[in-house]
Design an enzyme around this catalytic site. Structure first.
Site, mmCIF file in Angstrom:
data_model
loop_
_atom_site.group_PDB
_atom_site.id
_atom_site.type_symbol
_atom_site.label_atom_id
_atom_site.label_comp_id
_atom_site.label_asym_id
_atom_site.label_seq_id
_atom_site.Cartn_x
_atom_site.Cartn_y
_atom_site.Cartn_z
ATOM 1 N N ASP A 25 -3.697 -7.430 -7.939
ATOM 2 C CA ASP A 25 -5.101 -7.682 -8.276
ATOM 3 C C ASP A 25 -5.302 -7.255 -9.727
ATOM 4 O OD1 ASP A 25 -6.078 -8.563 -5.649
ATOM 5 O OD2 ASP A 25 -5.477 -6.557 -5.049
ATOM 6 N N SER A 46 0.388 -9.313 0.823
ATOM 7 C CA SER A 46 -1.078 -9.322 0.839
ATOM 8 C C SER A 46 -1.516 -9.232 2.288
ATOM 9 C CB SER A 46 -1.588 -10.625 0.233
ATOM 10 O OG SER A 46 -2.925 -10.848 0.610
ATOM 11 N N SER A 47 -2.626 -8.558 2.511
ATOM 12 C CA SER A 47 -3.160 -8.484 3.885
ATOM 13 C C SER A 47 -3.526 -9.876 4.378
ATOM 14 C CB SER A 47 -4.400 -7.592 3.928
ATOM 15 O OG SER A 47 -4.102 -6.354 3.347
ATOM 16 N N ARG A 48 -3.728 -10.816 3.448
ATOM 17 C CA ARG A 48 -4.144 -12.172 3.846
ATOM 18 C C ARG A 48 -2.965 -13.065 4.228
ATOM 19 N NH1 ARG A 48 -8.467 -11.188 -0.319
ATOM 20 N NH2 ARG A 48 -10.361 -11.128 0.908
ATOM 21 N N HIS A 77 0.840 -1.210 0.000
ATOM 22 C CA HIS A 77 0.000 0.000 0.000
ATOM 23 C C HIS A 77 0.873 1.258 0.000
ATOM 24 C CE1 HIS A 77 -2.768 -2.967 2.062
ATOM 25 N NE2 HIS A 77 -3.472 -2.578 1.034
ATOM 26 N N VAL A 98 4.569 -5.594 -4.788
ATOM 27 C CA VAL A 98 5.712 -5.595 -3.867
ATOM 28 C C VAL A 98 5.807 -7.004 -3.274
ATOM 29 C CG1 VAL A 98 6.692 -4.573 -1.777
ATOM 30 C CG2 VAL A 98 5.376 -3.156 -3.365
ATOM 31 N N GLY A 100 -2.947 -1.637 -7.140
ATOM 32 C CA GLY A 100 -1.857 -2.610 -7.221
ATOM 33 C C GLY A 100 -2.111 -3.600 -8.354
HETATM 34 O O1 PAF Z 1 -7.988 -3.813 -3.680
HETATM 35 C C1 PAF Z 1 -8.679 -3.527 -2.678
HETATM 36 O O2 PAF Z 1 -8.187 -3.365 -1.567
HETATM 37 C C2 PAF Z 1 -10.195 -3.405 -2.836
HETATM 38 O O3 PAF Z 1 -10.696 -4.330 -3.734
HETATM 39 C C3 PAF Z 1 -10.643 -1.974 -3.207
HETATM 40 C C4 PAF Z 1 -10.126 -1.559 -4.569
HETATM 41 C C5 PAF Z 1 -10.175 -1.002 -2.158
HETATM 42 C C6 PAF Z 1 -12.174 -1.903 -3.279
HETATM 43 O O4 PAF Z 1 -12.745 -2.241 -2.049
#
Ligand code: PAF
Length: 279
Positions: free
Chosen positions: A143, A178-180, A28, A169, A140
């Site tokens: 996705d 990834s947050s996951r 991010h 990254v 990013g």
């Molecule tokens: O990529 C994300 O974090 C989400 O899909 C987004 C673009 C913020 C939409 O909720």
């Protein structure tokens, strides 16, 4: 938010939006850094969008720590505003009557496996654009399907927002941030390296001149099979124009090699965007 965006515009400032769902990590920050270079005023939005999670997905356990996120963005220093709405659906998502149809770009890759996901993404991004009125929005490339969808959304719905993608990254071993990733066990984390190896295998094959999507997919799957814990959801090579499978990889054209893999209940994705070399 809208009044603030209008004031920026009235003062002659260009504005960039970085939409996020929080769980802020270095990926991010790379988006925010890019946004900083592209506009005078940078807004990062944080909203865990309920409508992009299917009922069996991780909405409840998705990382939420607004204070920590704001701290990280503050320490980074390049962000002017964090927009963290409590709700974006008025009386709740169930009361929402009008949705943005994500269309043909989502019939492959993650689309069929995450029913309603991209409708939720397209709808929330539309809401964020309506509120933040950015000149540019940064997403990013991890996705990738979302990125290509949002680009088309901005064009087709005439938002005129410039959509900019930022390279994924990665951890030192190649795992995409990834947050996951926080859900992975120690062993799963070690084996999750197969995702990046798989898309790198695709990149190498295409750059070496492989023209058969089937053979590229086979090379991707071979890497994924090295992990005993990985459960492959898909490995595909598609056109970046249509996001649909292709008959052949055409020199000069760009393709997307993408994978989705489960480790227990955690679903990870990765991809490589590759232009096939001309002979
Ligand atoms: O990529 C994300 O974090 C989400 O899909 C987004 C673009 C913020 C939409 O909720």
């Amino acid at each position: 938010m809208r009044a603030h965006a209008d004031r920026c515009r009235a003062n002659g400032l260009t504005t960039a939006l970085v939409p996020t769902m929080g769980g802020v990590h270095a990926g991010h920050l790379a988006l925010a850094k890019k946004a900083r270079r592209l506009a005078d005023h940078v807004t990062v939005s944080i909203f865990v969008n309920p409508t992009q999670f299917a009922p069996d997905e991780d909405l409840e356990r998705y990382p939420r720590d607004l204070d920590a996120d704001v701290d990280k963005l503050g320490t980074f220093g390049g962000v002017d505003l964090v927009f963290a709405p409590f709700a974006l659906y008025g009386e709740g998502a169930a009361a929402q009557k009008v949705w943005v149809d994500s269309g043909e770009l989502t019939t492959h890759l993650c689309g069929p496996h995450r029913l309603g996901h991209f409708r939720g993404v397209a709808t929330v991004v539309t809401k964020l654009f309506a509120l933040c009125r950015p000149d540019v929005a940064v997403f990013g490339l991890k996705d990738a399907q979302q990125f290509f969808l949002v680009k088309k959304l901005s064009d087709d719905l005439l938002f005129g927002v410039r959509i900019v993608g930022v390279d994924t990254v990665r951890e030192r071993d190649g795992l995409a941030l990834s947050s996951r990733n926080v859900y992975l066990s120690f062993e799963e984390r070690a084996q999750a390296v197969v995702l990046s190896r798989s898309v790198e295998a695709a990149r190498r094959a295409i750059l070496k001149g492989e023209r058969s999507p089937g053979r590229v997919v086979a090379a991707m799957r071979r890497e994924l099979e090295r992990s005993a814990l990985a459960r492959v959801q898909y490995a595909e090579v598609v056109s970046t124009d249509t996001l649909a499978p292709i008959e052949a990889i055409v020199p000069g054209r760009q393709v997307l090699a993408a994978v989705a893999v489960f480790f227990s209940a955690t679903r990870l994705i990765d991809n490589a965007i590759v232009r096939a070399p001309r002979p």
